[in-house]
Design a protein around this motif. Structure first.
Motif, PDB file in Angstrom:
ATOM      1  N   LYS A   1      -6.620   7.460  14.608  1.00 51.88           N
ATOM      2  CA  LYS A   1      -5.774   6.278  14.491  1.00 51.88           C
ATOM      3  C   LYS A   1      -6.621   5.061  14.135  1.00 51.88           C
ATOM      4  O   LYS A   1      -7.670   4.817  14.739  1.00 51.88           O
ATOM      5  CB  LYS A   1      -5.023   6.049  15.800  1.00 51.88           C
ATOM      6  CG  LYS A   1      -3.832   5.129  15.707  1.00 51.88           C
ATOM      7  CD  LYS A   1      -3.071   5.125  17.026  1.00 51.88           C
ATOM      8  CE  LYS A   1      -2.487   6.479  17.363  1.00 51.88           C
ATOM      9  NZ  LYS A   1      -1.702   6.456  18.625  1.00 51.88           N
TER      10      LYS A   1
ATOM     11  N   GLU B   1      -6.535  21.343  15.297  1.00 53.14           N
ATOM     12  CA  GLU B   1      -5.990  20.158  15.948  1.00 53.14           C
ATOM     13  C   GLU B   1      -5.194  19.320  14.965  1.00 53.14           C
ATOM     14  O   GLU B   1      -5.457  19.300  13.765  1.00 53.14           O
ATOM     15  CB  GLU B   1      -7.101  19.310  16.578  1.00 53.14           C
ATOM     16  CG  GLU B   1      -8.057  18.667  15.604  1.00 53.14           C
ATOM     17  CD  GLU B   1      -8.992  17.656  16.267  1.00 53.14           C
ATOM     18  OE1 GLU B   1      -8.721  17.235  17.399  1.00 53.14           O
ATOM     19  OE2 GLU B   1      -9.980  17.286  15.619  1.00 53.14           O
TER      20      GLU B   1
ATOM     21  N   TYR C   1      -0.193   9.705  14.322  1.00 59.89           N
ATOM     22  CA  TYR C   1      -1.601  10.050  14.182  1.00 59.89           C
ATOM     23  C   TYR C   1      -2.163  10.514  15.524  1.00 59.89           C
ATOM     24  O   TYR C   1      -1.691  10.096  16.582  1.00 59.89           O
ATOM     25  CB  TYR C   1      -2.423   8.837  13.726  1.00 59.89           C
ATOM     26  CG  TYR C   1      -2.050   8.295  12.375  1.00 59.89           C
ATOM     27  CD1 TYR C   1      -1.103   7.272  12.246  1.00 59.89           C
ATOM     28  CD2 TYR C   1      -2.651   8.784  11.214  1.00 59.89           C
ATOM     29  CE1 TYR C   1      -0.766   6.767  11.002  1.00 59.89           C
ATOM     30  CE2 TYR C   1      -2.311   8.280   9.968  1.00 59.89           C
ATOM     31  CZ  TYR C   1      -1.369   7.275   9.870  1.00 59.89           C
ATOM     32  OH  TYR C   1      -1.028   6.777   8.634  1.00 59.89           O
ATOM     33  N   SER C   2      -3.183  11.321  15.449  1.00 57.12           N
ATOM     34  CA  SER C   2      -3.909  11.642  16.667  1.00 57.12           C
ATOM     35  C   SER C   2      -4.719  10.427  17.074  1.00 57.12           C
ATOM     36  O   SER C   2      -5.085   9.588  16.237  1.00 57.12           O
ATOM     37  CB  SER C   2      -4.829  12.844  16.451  1.00 57.12           C
ATOM     38  OG  SER C   2      -5.902  12.503  15.600  1.00 57.12           O
ATOM     39  N   ASP C   3      -5.022  10.324  18.331  1.00 56.75           N
ATOM     40  CA  ASP C   3      -5.794   9.176  18.820  1.00 56.75           C
ATOM     41  C   ASP C   3      -7.171   9.126  18.186  1.00 56.75           C
ATOM     42  O   ASP C   3      -7.733   8.044  17.987  1.00 56.75           O
ATOM     43  CB  ASP C   3      -5.919   9.248  20.344  1.00 56.75           C
ATOM     44  CG  ASP C   3      -4.613   8.942  21.050  1.00 56.75           C
ATOM     45  OD1 ASP C   3      -4.494   9.292  22.242  1.00 56.75           O
ATOM     46  OD2 ASP C   3      -3.705   8.358  20.417  1.00 56.75           O
ATOM     47  N   SER C   4      -7.710  10.266  17.845  1.00 57.95           N
ATOM     48  CA  SER C   4      -9.078  10.314  17.326  1.00 57.95           C
ATOM     49  C   SER C   4      -9.204   9.744  15.916  1.00 57.95           C
ATOM     50  O   SER C   4     -10.312   9.391  15.492  1.00 57.95           O
ATOM     51  CB  SER C   4      -9.600  11.755  17.351  1.00 57.95           C
ATOM     52  OG  SER C   4      -8.813  12.585  16.520  1.00 57.95           O
TER      53      SER C   4
ATOM     54  N   SER D   1       3.640  16.921  15.560  1.00 55.81           N
ATOM     55  CA  SER D   1       2.226  17.057  15.876  1.00 55.81           C
ATOM     56  C   SER D   1       1.870  18.488  16.304  1.00 55.81           C
ATOM     57  O   SER D   1       0.705  18.770  16.587  1.00 55.81           O
ATOM     58  CB  SER D   1       1.833  16.076  16.975  1.00 55.81           C
ATOM     59  OG  SER D   1       2.516  16.401  18.168  1.00 55.81           O
TER      60      SER D   1
END
Length: 126
Positions: free
Chosen positions: A65, A46, A60-63, A108
């Motif tokens: 951020k 991921e 950034y990924s939401d996880s 991404s």
């Protein structure tokens, strides 16, 4: 051919911090789009974070951020991932990747990167 070498992984308690580094062996590093990805056991790779060569665009990924920060030092041909407030679910092998400037709109997506490091293990205990 660009070689990427990650370092800085390890074991840390939840809530702790680690800083990963990724050094490029050669090449026009300052033109590359650089990304960090991770893969936990039994899960697909991921996206974590990425930035363009000029740091004009960062994503950034939401996880992660708000907890992780990606940065780069073009003079040292190194990209960093500062990880704060680590959680057990951040446990994974972390990989850095390099791609051409043109992949910036898709940075991404791992499929667009040309070069990958060997990975560094990050383990967060609860």
């Amino acid at each position: 051919q660009v070689q990427l070498v990650e370092s800085g992984g390890g074991l840390v308690q939840a809530g702790g911090s680690l800083r990963l580094s990724c050094a490029a062996s050669e090449g026009t590093f300052n033109t590359y789009t650089m990304g960090w990805f991770r893969q936990a056991p039994g899960k697909e790779r991921e996206f974590v974070a990425a930035l363009t060569w000029s740091v004009g665009s960062v994503t950034y990924s939401d996880s992660v951020k708000g907890r992780f920060t990606i940065s780069r030092d073009n003079a040292k041909k190194t990209v960093y991932l500062q990880m704060n407030s680590l959680k057990p679910e951040d446990t994974a092998v972390y990989y850095c990747a390099a791609g051409p400037q043109s992949i910036a709109p898709m940075m991404s997506r791992g499929r667009y990167y040309n070069y990958w490091g060997q990975g560094t293990q990050v383990t967060v205990s609860s």
